[in-house]
Design a protein around this motif. Structure first.
Motif, PDB file in Angstrom:
ATOM      1  N   TYR A  18       0.851  -1.217   0.000  1.00  0.00           N
ATOM      2  CA  TYR A  18       0.000   0.000   0.000  1.00  0.00           C
ATOM      3  C   TYR A  18       0.873   1.248   0.000  1.00  0.00           C
ATOM      4  CZ  TYR A  18      -2.946   3.734   1.821  1.00  0.00           C
ATOM      5  OH  TYR A  18      -3.587   4.940   2.004  1.00  0.00           O
ATOM      6  N   TYR A  19       1.870   1.285   0.876  1.00  0.00           N
ATOM      7  CA  TYR A  19       2.733   2.457   0.966  1.00  0.00           C
ATOM      8  C   TYR A  19       3.529   2.680  -0.313  1.00  0.00           C
ATOM      9  CZ  TYR A  19       2.159   3.620   5.954  1.00  0.00           C
ATOM     10  OH  TYR A  19       1.683   4.041   7.167  1.00  0.00           O
ATOM     11  N   VAL A  20       4.006   1.599  -0.924  1.00  0.00           N
ATOM     12  CA  VAL A  20       4.763   1.719  -2.176  1.00  0.00           C
ATOM     13  C   VAL A  20       3.880   2.321  -3.273  1.00  0.00           C
ATOM     14  CG1 VAL A  20       5.880   0.387  -4.021  1.00  0.00           C
ATOM     15  CG2 VAL A  20       6.398  -0.122  -1.629  1.00  0.00           C
ATOM     16  N   SER A  21       2.608   1.959  -3.250  1.00  0.00           N
ATOM     17  CA  SER A  21       1.669   2.496  -4.250  1.00  0.00           C
ATOM     18  C   SER A  21       1.150   3.887  -3.873  1.00  0.00           C
ATOM     19  CB  SER A  21       0.481   1.547  -4.412  1.00  0.00           C
ATOM     20  OG  SER A  21       0.899   0.278  -4.829  1.00  0.00           O
ATOM     21  N   HIS A  22       1.370   4.311  -2.623  1.00  0.00           N
ATOM     22  CA  HIS A  22       0.904   5.624  -2.137  1.00  0.00           C
ATOM     23  C   HIS A  22       2.063   6.297  -1.404  1.00  0.00           C
ATOM     24  CE1 HIS A  22      -2.719   3.152  -2.600  1.00  0.00           C
ATOM     25  NE2 HIS A  22      -3.381   4.276  -2.833  1.00  0.00           N
ATOM     26  N   LYS A  23       3.046   6.735  -2.166  1.00  0.00           N
ATOM     27  CA  LYS A  23       4.280   7.260  -1.582  1.00  0.00           C
ATOM     28  C   LYS A  23       4.032   8.503  -0.741  1.00  0.00           C
ATOM     29  CE  LYS A  23       9.085   8.315  -2.675  1.00  0.00           C
ATOM     30  NZ  LYS A  23      10.090   8.502  -3.746  1.00  0.00           N
ATOM     31  N   ASP A  24       3.070   9.334  -1.137  1.00  0.00           N
ATOM     32  CA  ASP A  24       2.771  10.539  -0.363  1.00  0.00           C
ATOM     33  C   ASP A  24       2.289  10.191   1.036  1.00  0.00           C
ATOM     34  OD1 ASP A  24       3.507  12.140  -2.445  1.00  0.00           O
ATOM     35  OD2 ASP A  24       1.456  12.448  -3.195  1.00  0.00           O
ATOM     36  N   LYS A  25       1.474   9.161   1.124  1.00  0.00           N
ATOM     37  CA  LYS A  25       0.993   8.710   2.432  1.00  0.00           C
ATOM     38  C   LYS A  25       2.145   8.132   3.243  1.00  0.00           C
ATOM     39  CE  LYS A  25      -1.898   7.409   5.661  1.00  0.00           C
ATOM     40  NZ  LYS A  25      -2.345   8.400   6.673  1.00  0.00           N
ATOM     41  N   LEU A  26       3.036   7.411   2.582  1.00  0.00           N
ATOM     42  CA  LEU A  26       4.214   6.876   3.258  1.00  0.00           C
ATOM     43  C   LEU A  26       5.063   8.019   3.800  1.00  0.00           C
ATOM     44  CD1 LEU A  26       6.293   4.726   4.076  1.00  0.00           C
ATOM     45  CD2 LEU A  26       7.184   4.810   1.741  1.00  0.00           C
ATOM     46  N   LYS A  27       5.291   9.015   2.989  1.00  0.00           N
ATOM     47  CA  LYS A  27       6.103  10.166   3.402  1.00  0.00           C
ATOM     48  C   LYS A  27       5.491  10.853   4.622  1.00  0.00           C
ATOM     49  CE  LYS A  27       7.933  14.559   1.673  1.00  0.00           C
ATOM     50  NZ  LYS A  27       8.014  15.469   0.497  1.00  0.00           N
ATOM     51  N   GLN A  28       4.183  11.018   4.588  1.00  0.00           N
ATOM     52  CA  GLN A  28       3.481  11.665   5.695  1.00  0.00           C
ATOM     53  C   GLN A  28       3.647  10.877   7.002  1.00  0.00           C
ATOM     54  OE1 GLN A  28      -0.710  12.321   4.941  1.00  0.00           O
ATOM     55  NE2 GLN A  28      -1.182  12.448   7.124  1.00  0.00           N
ATOM     56  N   ASP A  29       3.390   9.550   6.945  1.00  0.00           N
ATOM     57  CA  ASP A  29       3.463   8.728   8.157  1.00  0.00           C
ATOM     58  C   ASP A  29       4.904   8.539   8.622  1.00  0.00           C
ATOM     59  OD1 ASP A  29       0.747   8.512   8.042  1.00  0.00           O
ATOM     60  OD2 ASP A  29       0.703   6.435   7.328  1.00  0.00           O
ATOM     61  N   PHE A  30       5.808   8.390   7.667  1.00  0.00           N
ATOM     62  CA  PHE A  30       7.220   8.195   8.027  1.00  0.00           C
ATOM     63  C   PHE A  30       7.759   9.429   8.741  1.00  0.00           C
ATOM     64  CE2 PHE A  30      11.767   8.420   7.372  1.00  0.00           C
ATOM     65  CZ  PHE A  30      12.197   7.124   7.580  1.00  0.00           C
ATOM     66  N   ASN A  31       7.502  10.595   8.177  1.00  0.00           N
ATOM     67  CA  ASN A  31       8.028  11.835   8.763  1.00  0.00           C
ATOM     68  C   ASN A  31       7.390  12.131  10.118  1.00  0.00           C
ATOM     69  OD1 ASN A  31       9.761  12.203   6.635  1.00  0.00           O
ATOM     70  ND2 ASN A  31       8.447  13.665   5.556  1.00  0.00           N
ATOM     71  N   LYS A  32       6.129  11.776  10.262  1.00  0.00           N
ATOM     72  CA  LYS A  32       5.466  11.953  11.561  1.00  0.00           C
ATOM     73  C   LYS A  32       6.193  11.124  12.622  1.00  0.00           C
ATOM     74  CE  LYS A  32       0.912  11.721  13.741  1.00  0.00           C
ATOM     75  NZ  LYS A  32      -0.526  11.369  13.535  1.00  0.00           N
ATOM     76  N   CYS A  33       6.532   9.897  12.265  1.00  0.00           N
ATOM     77  CA  CYS A  33       7.277   9.031  13.181  1.00  0.00           C
ATOM     78  C   CYS A  33       8.683   9.584  13.414  1.00  0.00           C
ATOM     79  CB  CYS A  33       7.361   7.613  12.622  1.00  0.00           C
ATOM     80  SG  CYS A  33       5.805   6.698  12.660  1.00  0.00           S
TER      81      CYS A  33
END
Length: 272
Positions: free
Chosen positions: A212-227
């Motif tokens: 899911y994250y690989v297909s939605h990189k913007d969402k990955l970036k958002q959650d990763f940076n929050k962490c």
């Protein structure tokens, strides 16, 4: 006149007994008992001639066409009896095999229906017994009751396992699956089915999240940076245990796993 007939009969009998009237192979083929008797008689005479070292007699017996015909017919008859016996045994084996196959099929169908209704844990209790089932043994096809049971088990195994994974993934969303896995595996022994499938379900969930994250990189970036910013703040405040706990949390762990696909190895800097 009567005296002439009697004399003729006696003369004929004498000639027969003297061997003047011999039988050929065709006769002996249709009279197997006579063939055996003649063969045994010739054999005995030959043995006696050998004992006596009577070379002339040995040659005569060896040249005796009736002895040879009787022996040939006798051996042919033995072969026919042997073939008939083998054919009968073959038919008997075929009947026994048909009976075994019928019983096997009945047992297999019964176990198939039983296992379809079994709960997952009861079904998987047979794994140790049936996981290496091949359907054959040293002698060929295995039609034993155990084989019927394990054939039914193997046929349903993949479907049962997939349904269990689907149930766990549906029943425990997000981090609840991680909590469930930790709970059932806490004191589990090696090979515990409940723990094994909790782990498999969690691995499947991890794969789904990474995809899911690989297909939605913007969402990955958002959650990763929050962490990242949360962990970075805790580290700067020397709250290292809390920082590690945040790093191991479900959401941050999943984001970090997906970030590996983009060559980002840990929370050392924000994702760009």
């Amino acid at each position: 006149m009567k005296l002439k007939k009697t004399v003729l009969f006696l003369a004929t009998a004498t000639l027969l007994n003297a061997g003047w009237f011999s039988h050929d192979k065709e006769y002996y083929l249709s009279h197997p008992d006579d063939a055996k008797a003649k063969f045994e008689s010739c054999k005995q005479e030959f043995i006696e001639a050998l004992k006596e070292k009577d070379e002339d007699k040995i040659k005569d017996i060896q040249a005796d066409s009736e002895c040879r015909d009787a022996e040939s017919a006798y051996n042919q008859h033995k072969q026919e009896l042997y073939r008939a016996k083998r054919e009968l045994e073959k038919q008997q084996r075929a009947k026994e095999m048909a009976k075994k196959k019928k019983a096997f099929e009945k047992e297999y169908q019964a176990k198939l229906e039983l296992f379809k209704q079994s709960d997952f844990k009861s079904f998987m209790a047979l794994k140790k017994e049936c996981q290496y089932f091949s359907g054959t043994n040293f002698f060929g096809e295995d039609y034993s009751p155990k084989s019927a049971k394990c054939k039914a088990w193997k046929e349903l195994q993949k479907d049962k396992e997939q349904k269990e994974l689907t149930t766990l993934l549906s029943q425990y969303p997000d981090e609840k699956l991680l909590d469930y896995k930790n709970q059932v595996c806490k004191n589990a022994l090696y090979g515990d089915i409940t723990c094994d499938f909790a782990r498999k379900a969690y691995e499947e969930r991890k794969k789904q999240m990474v995809d899911y994250y690989v297909s939605h990189k913007d969402k990955l970036k958002q959650d990763f940076n929050k962490c990242y910013y949360k962990i970075d703040k805790l580290n700067k405040s020397s709250k290292y245990q809390e920082a590690q706990k945040a790093r191991d949390s479900y959401k941050c762990f999943m984001a970090a796993q997906a970030a590996l696909k983009f060559n980002i190895y840990g929370y050392f800097q924000p994702m760009k």
